[in-house]
Design an enzyme around this catalytic site. Sequence first.
Site, short mmCIF file in Angstrom:
data_model
loop_
_atom_site.label_atom_id
_atom_site.label_comp_id
_atom_site.label_asym_id
_atom_site.label_seq_id
_atom_site.Cartn_x
_atom_site.Cartn_y
_atom_site.Cartn_z
CB CYS A 24 44.64 42.08 36.78
SG CYS A 24 44.72 42.64 35.18
CG HIS A 83 37.89 37.88 34.20
ND1 HIS A 83 38.88 38.80 34.45
CD2 HIS A 83 36.57 38.52 34.55
CE1 HIS A 83 38.18 39.93 34.75
NE2 HIS A 83 36.89 39.85 34.69
CG ASP A 143 40.95 41.55 37.91
OD1 ASP A 143 41.73 42.05 37.13
OD2 ASP A 143 40.35 40.67 37.83
CB SER A 144 40.38 45.40 34.84
OG SER A 144 40.36 44.08 34.51
CB CYS A 165 42.73 35.94 31.82
SG CYS A 165 41.62 37.11 32.52
CD GLU A 214 33.59 41.30 34.68
OE1 GLU A 214 32.68 42.12 35.22
OE2 GLU A 214 34.72 41.60 35.24
#
Length: 261
Positions: A72, A183, A8-9, A181, A150
């Site tokens: 992602c 995240h 993932d990023s 997403c 994050e």
Amino acid sequence: MKRVLIFDSGVGGLSVYQEIYAQLPNVQYIYAFDDAAFPYGELPEDELIARTRHIVSLLVERHSIDLVVVACNTASTIVLPTLRDVLAIPVVGVVPAIKPAAMLSERKVIGLLATPATVQREYTELLISQFASHCEVLRIGSTRLVEMAEQKLRGQAISIAELEKILKPWRNVVDCIVLGCTHFPLIKDEITLALDGDVTIVDSGRAIANRVKDLLGDVTTSSAEPNLTYNSAAGINTAALDSSLAAMQLEPVKTLHYPRL
């Protein structure tokens, strides 16, 4: 021993990792995130393809990977064909769980919560037309929620008031939300709280885990190797993140050095 690379990023793919690990604890996992180029939703497509291809190919060769998960949504819509061309192993991507949300919604008004890039992608329109044409699909594209996820894994507090402000247009309107997403499942509890819990929230993590399990086959032999974590951004403070990783049975972050990027 089977080895799975999850890419993932940022740390969002850890939500997918947790779902897969819950079903397949005997596999060795290598989690890699390209923090030096975060967020991917703001990268030109050619740069995103080049970075993903380079990092994934490097780690596949280094660790003799059996299967790759591109955890992602943004990257999955762009790089899967390229990776499948250059790799001789299965590559699994993620897509927003629009189909199950459309089936679960009673009001037939669902919310798609994703990055600004994902809500605008042609493939998102295709998913909606195929699986939710009988629903009204409201969309919020938010980079801020990615940043919040994050922050959470780095030990920082999440502002429920800020979340309430972002999600205010959906209060008492939608009855089912798609976390588009990877995240966002990391802050699912906070999202639920911001909406007073009066919604059903779905994501694609379990479906991805099921797909990985089917593709890997027999994994009854336990891995004797630790689960590793790589990051592309050198010099960042990962102490708080390392604590979260340890709770997920992942080793502390190592910097991945590669000359091209």
